[in-house]
Motif scaffolding. Sequence first.
Motif, PDB file in Angstrom:
ATOM      1  N   GLY A  17       0.811  -1.210   0.000  1.00 55.95           N
ATOM      2  CA  GLY A  17       0.000   0.000   0.000  1.00 55.95           C
ATOM      3  C   GLY A  17       0.842   1.256   0.000  1.00 55.95           C
ATOM      4  O   GLY A  17       1.697   1.447   0.877  1.00 55.95           O
ATOM      5  N   TYR A  24      -2.639   7.229  -0.309  1.00 49.81           N
ATOM      6  CA  TYR A  24      -3.025   7.920   0.923  1.00 49.81           C
ATOM      7  C   TYR A  24      -4.041   7.120   1.722  1.00 49.81           C
ATOM      8  O   TYR A  24      -3.969   7.015   2.937  1.00 49.81           O
ATOM      9  CB  TYR A  24      -3.572   9.303   0.545  1.00 49.81           C
ATOM     10  CG  TYR A  24      -4.253  10.058   1.649  1.00 49.81           C
ATOM     11  CD1 TYR A  24      -3.597  10.332   2.840  1.00 49.81           C
ATOM     12  CD2 TYR A  24      -5.561  10.525   1.489  1.00 49.81           C
ATOM     13  CE1 TYR A  24      -4.233  11.041   3.852  1.00 49.81           C
ATOM     14  CE2 TYR A  24      -6.190  11.232   2.492  1.00 49.81           C
ATOM     15  CZ  TYR A  24      -5.527  11.486   3.664  1.00 49.81           C
ATOM     16  OH  TYR A  24      -6.159  12.189   4.658  1.00 49.81           O
ATOM     17  N   LYS A  25      -5.010   6.510   1.023  1.00 47.68           N
ATOM     18  CA  LYS A  25      -5.990   5.658   1.681  1.00 47.68           C
ATOM     19  C   LYS A  25      -6.619   4.748   0.634  1.00 47.68           C
ATOM     20  O   LYS A  25      -6.509   5.006  -0.569  1.00 47.68           O
ATOM     21  CB  LYS A  25      -7.060   6.487   2.396  1.00 47.68           C
ATOM     22  CG  LYS A  25      -7.905   7.342   1.476  1.00 47.68           C
ATOM     23  CD  LYS A  25      -8.818   8.279   2.257  1.00 47.68           C
ATOM     24  CE  LYS A  25      -9.823   7.538   3.107  1.00 47.68           C
ATOM     25  NZ  LYS A  25     -10.796   8.452   3.746  1.00 47.68           N
ATOM     26  N   SER A  58       2.465  10.827   0.805  1.00 51.86           N
ATOM     27  CA  SER A  58       2.280   9.441   1.214  1.00 51.86           C
ATOM     28  C   SER A  58       3.308   9.055   2.271  1.00 51.86           C
ATOM     29  O   SER A  58       4.520   9.100   2.018  1.00 51.86           O
ATOM     30  CB  SER A  58       2.420   8.515  -0.003  1.00 51.86           C
ATOM     31  OG  SER A  58       2.605   7.173   0.398  1.00 51.86           O
ATOM     32  N   ASP A 112       0.760  -1.663  -4.709  1.00 47.61           N
ATOM     33  CA  ASP A 112      -0.495  -0.973  -4.433  1.00 47.61           C
ATOM     34  C   ASP A 112      -1.434  -1.254  -5.601  1.00 47.61           C
ATOM     35  O   ASP A 112      -1.049  -1.042  -6.760  1.00 47.61           O
ATOM     36  CB  ASP A 112      -0.279   0.534  -4.270  1.00 47.61           C
ATOM     37  CG  ASP A 112      -1.517   1.241  -3.732  1.00 47.61           C
ATOM     38  OD1 ASP A 112      -1.480   1.744  -2.601  1.00 47.61           O
ATOM     39  OD2 ASP A 112      -2.553   1.294  -4.452  1.00 47.61           O
ATOM     40  N   THR A 167      -1.241   0.793   3.566  1.00 49.31           N
ATOM     41  CA  THR A 167      -2.597   1.185   3.181  1.00 49.31           C
ATOM     42  C   THR A 167      -3.529  -0.012   3.340  1.00 49.31           C
ATOM     43  O   THR A 167      -3.218  -1.110   2.874  1.00 49.31           O
ATOM     44  CB  THR A 167      -2.631   1.678   1.727  1.00 49.31           C
ATOM     45  OG1 THR A 167      -1.596   2.645   1.536  1.00 49.31           O
ATOM     46  CG2 THR A 167      -3.981   2.320   1.406  1.00 49.31           C
TER      47      THR A 167
END
Length: 446
Positions: A329, A332-333, A342, A362, A397
């Motif tokens: 991840g 940011y979210k 980040s 990610d 994340t």
Amino acid sequence: MSERPGGADERARVGVLGLWHLGSVTAACLAEGGFDVVGLDPDPEVVAELAAGRPPVAEPGLAELIAADVEAGRLRFATPDADSLAGLGVLWVAFDTPVDEEDRVDTEFVVNHVRDVLPKLDRGALVVTSSQLPVGTVGRFEAMAAEAGREDLEFGAVPENLRLGKALDSFRAAERFVAGVRSDAGHEALAPLLEPFGESIEWMGVESAEMTKHALNGFLATSVAYINEIATISEAVGADAAEVSRGLKSDVRIGPRAYLGPGDAFAGGTLARDITTLRRVAAENNLPDHLVAGVAASNDAHRRWARRVLSDFLGAEGGLAGKRVGVWGLAYKPGTDTLRRSSALELCRWLREQGAEVSAHDPAVASLPEADAAAGIEMADSALAAAADADALVVSTAWPEYREVAAAEILGAMRGSLIIDAAGHLAGTVGADPAAAYVRVGVRPR
């Protein structure tokens, strides 16, 4: 549902200025609500991409909604010139305000674009601001309008309340809007735009609305910093910070939705931006900021939690040089591909500086910024590939798909067994496997 009493031919025509995340979501939702919307951006490439159905950011459902609005004739895109601004009853300023590495907002970026369009607006138009700007900025817009001989314009503020990854629902079914206006005319122009999307509207003065955004994010930031400090103490004394958090939320004076989940430091520039703004405003008015300054310092210290764990577990002999770390991840979210500020990327950069090998994954990020790729941060094409031969795996994340990977697969791919999972996202999978050296914020490492 959003038409004025006179019928469809008298619908409010709205211009949304600034078409990155906040602006594209705002334009699409207003158009879906029945308004005649023109999305405006000074960058012709952004306009062209949106006209082709390609939003500038990844937000679930946004591309589909824009396509439906355009097909229905409710939404179009243009650069802000005399033709595209003509006939607007409302100009909604929705730039995503740039934030620098010190969490300071670039107010002038937005101010300069607004200055350019004010003289071209129709008489009596309402200019409503949602961009993330310091308290007092709407007053600057009013002063600019007066200098241009446009005292006829109305001004208001509706602080943005979107959540990355859930932005459409945040607008379509808002829990509440905060709306600041100067006059009855401003109220009458703004109310029909908000009422279709939320029954609760907190009406107040313009400066109060601007200040509410700073105060809200400052409060949330304080909550995050507080529980993370409690978590650090819990780690030392053998308490479980998640249980402590549950105890806090059971108190009716705090409540179950409080921002009290031990985990990562706040990042991404959202909460930090308003903490920085509050500190600046306090300094400009010669006022103390003991609490807000402490929140910033506490959060900065907690940002180094994962570094500390990695150093304690892997760096005892010879540091981290030559160690391999997987990172799950980078965004940011979950639900977005935003890499701005980040914390995961910051960790990857630090690891490379220590001489460690880094492999990241990610599901929403296809490639890294050029400087990070050049620095040797690898992008893996799957979660397990990022974990392959790793001495440690950092879960950054909280993507749902990471919970679907079995603990045995993760540990089987790795060379070591250290799993660092600040927020406890994988507590029910790999966290429950005794073969893993599983570490999360607020619990003494096993």
